[in-house]
Write a protein that holds these residues in place. Structure first.
Motif, PDB file in Angstrom:
ATOM      1  N   LEU B  32       0.801  -1.229   0.000  1.00  8.37           N
ATOM      2  CA  LEU B  32       0.000   0.000   0.000  1.00  8.37           C
ATOM      3  C   LEU B  32       0.836   1.283   0.000  1.00  8.37           C
ATOM      4  CD1 LEU B  32      -2.809  -1.192   2.411  1.00  8.37           C
ATOM      5  CD2 LEU B  32      -2.918  -0.992  -0.070  1.00  8.37           C
ATOM      6  N   LEU B  35       1.888   2.456  -3.335  1.00  4.72           N
ATOM      7  CA  LEU B  35       0.812   3.045  -4.138  1.00  4.72           C
ATOM      8  C   LEU B  35       0.353   4.387  -3.565  1.00  4.72           C
ATOM      9  CD1 LEU B  35      -1.502  -0.029  -4.852  1.00  4.72           C
ATOM     10  CD2 LEU B  35      -0.237   1.302  -6.537  1.00  4.72           C
ATOM     11  N   GLY B  36       0.933   4.789  -2.433  1.00  2.42           N
ATOM     12  CA  GLY B  36       0.512   6.036  -1.803  1.00  2.42           C
ATOM     13  C   GLY B  36      -0.864   5.940  -1.165  1.00  2.42           C
ATOM     14  N   ILE B  37      -1.248   4.735  -0.741  1.00  2.00           N
ATOM     15  CA  ILE B  37      -2.567   4.530  -0.123  1.00  2.00           C
ATOM     16  C   ILE B  37      -2.385   4.351   1.382  1.00  2.00           C
ATOM     17  CG2 ILE B  37      -4.507   2.917   0.071  1.00  2.00           C
ATOM     18  CD1 ILE B  37      -4.292   2.380  -2.905  1.00  2.00           C
ATOM     19  N   ALA B  38      -3.089   5.168   2.164  1.00  2.00           N
ATOM     20  CA  ALA B  38      -3.029   5.069   3.626  1.00  2.00           C
ATOM     21  C   ALA B  38      -4.414   4.765   4.172  1.00  2.00           C
ATOM     22  CB  ALA B  38      -2.506   6.376   4.211  1.00  2.00           C
ATOM     23  N   GLY B  39      -4.456   4.280   5.396  1.00  2.00           N
ATOM     24  CA  GLY B  39      -5.736   4.086   6.080  1.00  2.00           C
ATOM     25  C   GLY B  39      -6.385   2.741   5.831  1.00  2.00           C
ATOM     26  N   VAL B  40      -5.705   1.846   5.102  1.00  2.00           N
ATOM     27  CA  VAL B  40      -6.270   0.525   4.821  1.00  2.00           C
ATOM     28  C   VAL B  40      -5.646  -0.493   5.775  1.00  2.00           C
ATOM     29  CG1 VAL B  40      -6.494  -1.316   3.091  1.00  2.00           C
ATOM     30  CG2 VAL B  40      -6.729   1.083   2.420  1.00  2.00           C
TER      31      VAL B  40
END
Lengths: 99, 99
Positions: B32, B35-40
């Motif tokens: 994650l 991909l620069g995706i946080a909060g998962v």
């Protein structure tokens, strides 16, 4: 202080696109006679990914899941996906929102 | 002539039991940040099997799916499953009922 956040739970259902060969599904179908099971057809085997997103609202959470589903969890050439909302709860104190 | 039959569509969602290590889910979580995706969080990767059952009633169809799910599609030591009804249609002429 930051905006209050909630935890949104989702499932991403990834399945082979119609017309794409599905060897796992065919393997299941070939196993059925050995189990004495008749009447089962059209078996397609995909993935189900369940996850939680901490975000300020449902729309933001769903956008993150859609991005994850399209870029990481599925192969857009061969697979399709559906996002299924599973529920939401208040975020525990100190949880960070999705960026 | 035999009883009229219908085609029942189901999905079987197979997921790792709580407490069972899920290396695929952990691999997704580690990807994650790239991909620069946080909060998962809490990513669990399972299987989704979609299929059709030709049977005389919904109860008979569901019994076949439950047997298939428990005996072939899931490993009861490590996995749990849920059966999800996706809809039903009249069987095409000449289709055989489930045995």
């Amino acid at each position: 202080m930051s905006e209050p956040t909630r935890v949104y739970r989702f499932a991403v259902n990834v399945t082979p696109k119609p017309g794409i060969l599905d060897p796992q599904g065919k393997a299941v179908e070939r196993s059925l006679p050995h189990l004495g099971i008749a009447g089962v057809t059209g078996v397609r085997v995909g993935r189900r990914v369940e996850l939680a997103v901490t975000a300020t609202d449902a729309e933001a959470a769903r956008a993150i899941v859609a991005r994850l589903a399209g870029e990481l969890l599925s192969n857009p050439l061969m697979e399709q996906y559906e996002v299924e909302a599973l529920g939401e709860t208040p975020a525990p104190a100190g949880a960070g929102a999705a960026g």
